[in-house]
Write a protein that holds these residues in place. Structure first.
Motif: not given
Length: 211
Positions: A54-77
């Motif tokens: 929406d802000q940067y139409p020229e951005a190239l999307r990286p491929r991601l490795s998905i880590a285990p789902t994080v509890p909300d309490h631990d997500w910011p860290a």
């Protein structure tokens, strides 16, 4: 589930596995199929990437490795650690994350880094919000029959569950977690790490990167 008297650990674990499998009498199956995981993962990542383009139409999307789902309490860290590794500054603030640009980094680089870190660490509530009723019931069952008994056995406080009917709505489920007293009581980090390893707050089947 309440075990009265002494129960061998293997028997207790087997009982929990059977319960979460739905007691179907057949092989244990995951509440989330591979197709379910792909669908939820795609929906979450597409929504996050849309905020970048929406802000940067020229951005190239990286491929991601998905880590285990994080509890909300631990997500910011988890997001903060990821941003630091990519050369950006971020601090925890008010239960969330305050992001700051890194030295010598462009706003576009920052937007892609934010997508990378938030996208590769799915928050539990974001995943749970996309579960169907039967999958939500399985998550509730994991909290009730696995996590809470494990915490109590470890000598940790854990609030009683709401009425069983609460599982009918995600709002009711989201309002209760066996860990909520622990997460809000200032438990030392070493103790919390021990409890989360002994009594995983998120079931393995909720991980979007698993097969």
């Amino acid at each position: 589930m309440v075990f009265r008297g002494w129960v061998p650990r293997g028997v207790a674990l087997a009982a929990s596995v059977l319960l979460l499998a739905g007691c179907s009498g057949g092989p244990a199956t995951s509440p989330l199929s591979q197709a379910d995981r792909v669908s939820i993962r795609t929906e979450l990542l597409d929504a996050r990437w849309q905020s970048v383009t929406d802000q940067y139409p020229e951005a190239l999307r990286p491929r991601l490795s998905i880590a285990p789902t994080v509890p909300d309490h631990d997500w910011p860290a988890a997001v903060i650690v990821c941003l630091h590794r990519l050369g950006f500054v971020a601090v925890q603030s008010g239960g969330g994350v305050e992001y700051r640009n890194g030295r010598g980094k462009t706003p576009l680089e920052y937007a892609v880094a934010l997508y990378t870190c938030e996208g590769s660490h799915p928050a539990e509530s974001a995943v749970a919000a996309r579960l169907g009723p039967r999958q939500s019931a399985s998550l509730y069952g994991y909290y009730l029959n696995v996590v809470r008994p494990c915490l109590l056995l470890a000598g940790a406080p854990s609030p009683a569950s709401p009425d069983r009917s609460a599982v009918e709505s995600l709002a009711g489920l989201a309002g209760w977690n066996p860990y909520q007293v622990i997460w809000t009581s200032g438990v030392p980090a070493s103790r919390l790490d021990y409890l989360e390893r002994r009594c995983p707050p998120v079931p393995a089947w909720l991980d979007l990167g698993s097969g």
